[in-house]
Design an enzyme around this catalytic site. Structure first.
Site, PDB file in Angstrom:
ATOM      1  N   HIS A 247       0.837  -1.200   0.000  1.00 40.93           N
ATOM      2  CA  HIS A 247       0.000   0.000   0.000  1.00 40.93           C
ATOM      3  C   HIS A 247       0.867   1.242   0.000  1.00 40.93           C
ATOM      4  O   HIS A 247       2.068   1.197   0.309  1.00 40.93           O
ATOM      5  CB  HIS A 247      -0.902   0.011   1.235  1.00 40.93           C
ATOM      6  CG  HIS A 247      -0.134   0.102   2.523  1.00 40.93           C
ATOM      7  ND1 HIS A 247       0.257  -1.014   3.228  1.00 40.93           N
ATOM      8  CD2 HIS A 247       0.338   1.171   3.220  1.00 40.93           C
ATOM      9  CE1 HIS A 247       0.923  -0.638   4.297  1.00 40.93           C
ATOM     10  NE2 HIS A 247       0.991   0.682   4.324  1.00 40.93           N
ATOM     11  N   LEU A 248       0.251   2.354  -0.350  1.00 41.96           N
ATOM     12  CA  LEU A 248       0.894   3.656  -0.297  1.00 41.96           C
ATOM     13  C   LEU A 248       0.345   4.393   0.917  1.00 41.96           C
ATOM     14  O   LEU A 248      -0.863   4.656   0.996  1.00 41.96           O
ATOM     15  CB  LEU A 248       0.635   4.436  -1.583  1.00 41.96           C
ATOM     16  CG  LEU A 248       1.330   5.791  -1.727  1.00 41.96           C
ATOM     17  CD1 LEU A 248       1.695   6.048  -3.190  1.00 41.96           C
ATOM     18  CD2 LEU A 248       0.428   6.925  -1.222  1.00 41.96           C
ATOM     19  N   SER A 249       1.207   4.712   1.868  1.00 37.35           N
ATOM     20  CA  SER A 249       0.759   5.356   3.105  1.00 37.35           C
ATOM     21  C   SER A 249       0.429   6.826   2.881  1.00 37.35           C
ATOM     22  O   SER A 249       1.128   7.535   2.156  1.00 37.35           O
ATOM     23  CB  SER A 249       1.842   5.243   4.179  1.00 37.35           C
ATOM     24  OG  SER A 249       2.026   3.901   4.574  1.00 37.35           O
TER      25      SER A 249
ATOM     26  N   SER B 250       6.100   0.481   0.041  1.00 34.55           N
ATOM     27  CA  SER B 250       7.201  -0.321   0.587  1.00 34.55           C
ATOM     28  C   SER B 250       7.022  -1.777   0.153  1.00 34.55           C
ATOM     29  O   SER B 250       5.951  -2.367   0.339  1.00 34.55           O
ATOM     30  CB  SER B 250       7.232  -0.221   2.109  1.00 34.55           C
ATOM     31  OG  SER B 250       7.604   1.079   2.515  1.00 34.55           O
TER      32      SER B 250
ATOM     33  N   TYR C  93       4.823  13.121   6.760  1.00 34.78           N
ATOM     34  CA  TYR C  93       6.176  13.654   6.635  1.00 34.78           C
ATOM     35  C   TYR C  93       6.200  14.870   5.700  1.00 34.78           C
ATOM     36  O   TYR C  93       5.467  14.933   4.725  1.00 34.78           O
ATOM     37  CB  TYR C  93       7.117  12.579   6.090  1.00 34.78           C
ATOM     38  CG  TYR C  93       7.112  11.330   6.929  1.00 34.78           C
ATOM     39  CD1 TYR C  93       7.882  11.240   8.084  1.00 34.78           C
ATOM     40  CD2 TYR C  93       6.316  10.239   6.568  1.00 34.78           C
ATOM     41  CE1 TYR C  93       7.862  10.101   8.869  1.00 34.78           C
ATOM     42  CE2 TYR C  93       6.293   9.093   7.348  1.00 34.78           C
ATOM     43  CZ  TYR C  93       7.058   9.025   8.497  1.00 34.78           C
ATOM     44  OH  TYR C  93       7.030   7.903   9.273  1.00 34.78           O
TER      45      TYR C  93
ATOM     46  N   ALA D 217       6.464  15.413   1.773  1.00 31.87           N
ATOM     47  CA  ALA D 217       5.858  14.093   1.591  1.00 31.87           C
ATOM     48  C   ALA D 217       6.628  13.301   0.531  1.00 31.87           C
ATOM     49  O   ALA D 217       7.045  13.865  -0.485  1.00 31.87           O
ATOM     50  CB  ALA D 217       4.400  14.249   1.171  1.00 31.87           C
ATOM     51  N   SER D 218       6.816  12.025   0.797  1.00 31.81           N
ATOM     52  CA  SER D 218       7.455  11.127  -0.172  1.00 31.81           C
ATOM     53  C   SER D 218       6.538   9.922  -0.346  1.00 31.81           C
ATOM     54  O   SER D 218       6.547   9.001   0.478  1.00 31.81           O
ATOM     55  CB  SER D 218       8.837  10.697   0.333  1.00 31.81           C
ATOM     56  OG  SER D 218       9.461   9.840  -0.593  1.00 31.81           O
ATOM     57  N   PHE D 219       5.719   9.953  -1.378  1.00 31.77           N
ATOM     58  CA  PHE D 219       4.724   8.903  -1.593  1.00 31.77           C
ATOM     59  C   PHE D 219       5.381   7.664  -2.197  1.00 31.77           C
ATOM     60  O   PHE D 219       6.056   7.757  -3.228  1.00 31.77           O
ATOM     61  CB  PHE D 219       3.615   9.413  -2.517  1.00 31.77           C
ATOM     62  CG  PHE D 219       2.935  10.655  -2.008  1.00 31.77           C
ATOM     63  CD1 PHE D 219       2.159  10.627  -0.862  1.00 31.77           C
ATOM     64  CD2 PHE D 219       3.067  11.861  -2.689  1.00 31.77           C
ATOM     65  CE1 PHE D 219       1.529  11.771  -0.388  1.00 31.77           C
ATOM     66  CE2 PHE D 219       2.438  13.011  -2.239  1.00 31.77           C
ATOM     67  CZ  PHE D 219       1.673  12.967  -1.084  1.00 31.77           C
ATOM     68  N   HIS D 220       5.171   6.513  -1.593  1.00 27.82           N
ATOM     69  CA  HIS D 220       5.810   5.290  -2.093  1.00 27.82           C
ATOM     70  C   HIS D 220       5.098   4.061  -1.543  1.00 27.82           C
ATOM     71  O   HIS D 220       4.347   4.144  -0.560  1.00 27.82           O
ATOM     72  CB  HIS D 220       7.284   5.250  -1.683  1.00 27.82           C
ATOM     73  CG  HIS D 220       7.483   5.255  -0.194  1.00 27.82           C
ATOM     74  ND1 HIS D 220       7.550   6.426   0.540  1.00 27.82           N
ATOM     75  CD2 HIS D 220       7.611   4.251   0.700  1.00 27.82           C
ATOM     76  CE1 HIS D 220       7.709   6.145   1.821  1.00 27.82           C
ATOM     77  NE2 HIS D 220       7.751   4.824   1.946  1.00 27.82           N
TER      78      HIS D 220
END
Length: 258
Positions: free
Chosen positions: A117-119, A208, A200, A203-206
């Site tokens: 998922h993308l947090s 994991s 954050y 923001a750094s969308f990713h």
């Protein structure tokens, strides 16, 4: 009828009293009621506490791959986060996970993230009584948010704030960062309203994909090109951003986007 004969001597009165007490005891003995049933007999065995009210849990990293909790698990505390599921490309990502684990073994012991998922939030703590109200607030905040279809592009190495785990992740294509930020904004506002940490900044969308115990950022960065080549064997990694989820312990709420 008189209860006491005041004309009797003290000696005869004492004897009569002794006889009366003995007779009374015998009568009461024959009329003695059976013992009342116990609460356990009437109500059955004590039921276990609901999960949300169980006693404190002693964390054992050996039970979950060596991971260490960021905060203590306490009665009534529910680990909570907001996310977008990566279901559209899950099969492709799972293939990459298996290839990457085999490729880097035994240099580093990678493990696959089970929930792809993308947090859209940090992991925060809610009390049990806050969950439904928090969910309603999030639903209201997302009512005007619009969904879209994005893609994931490349790989990047991250560590958690405590640097106790290192992650191999697939970042969101930068072309969709602005649209994702528009969905994040109302989520951040709800966090602020509940005095919880916002996402954050920047923001750094990713998503994991893999993780290992400890700070292995330098080692995994040195292997990044090899991992990129494995990922390039996959087709375009599509990410459907059409619903947002809220995870509170074992509870999962879904909010459809416009």
């Amino acid at each position: 009828m008189a209860l006491v004969d005041y004309g009797a001597s003290s000696s005869s009165s004492s004897e009569d009293e002794g006889s009366s007490n003995t007779a009374l005891t015998e009568i009461l003995g024959t009329l003695k009621r059976p013992a009342l049933p116990t609460a356990a007999a009437l109500l059955g065995p004590k039921k276990p506490k609901p999960e949300e009210f169980v006693d404190d849990v002693v964390d054992d990293p050996a039970l979950h791959g060596g991971r260490i909790r960021s905060f203590k698990h306490e009665r009534g505390n529910w680990a909570t986060y907001v996310y977008v599921p990566a279901s559209a490309c899950a099969e492709q990502l799972e293939e990459f996970q298996a290839e990457a684990i085999a490729h880097l073994d035994p240099e580093v012991k990678l493990q696959a993230n089970e929930s792809l998922h993308l947090s859209l939030s940090r992991t925060v703590v809610l009390q049990y009584h806050q969950i439904d109200e928090f969910s309603r607030s999030l639903q209201t905040a997302l009512n005007s948010s619009t969904g879209f279809t994005a893609t994931l592009q490349g790989l990047r190495i991250y560590t958690n704030e405590e640097r106790t785990r290192t992650f191999v992740s697939a970042p969101l294509d930068a072309a969709f960062a602005e649209k994702m930020a528009a969905i994040l904004q109302p989520i951040d506002q709800v966090m602020l309203d509940y005095r919880l940490q916002q996402f954050y900044n920047p923001a750094s969308f990713h998503v994991s994909l893999l993780w290992c115990v400890g700070d292995e950022e330098e080692l995994l960065n040195s292997k990044l090109k090899e991992l990129q080549e494995l990922l390039e064997d996959q087709d375009t990694l599509s990410l459907g951003v059409h619903e947002v989820h809220l995870k509170c312990g074992k509870k999962d709420f879904t909010y459809k986007l416009r």
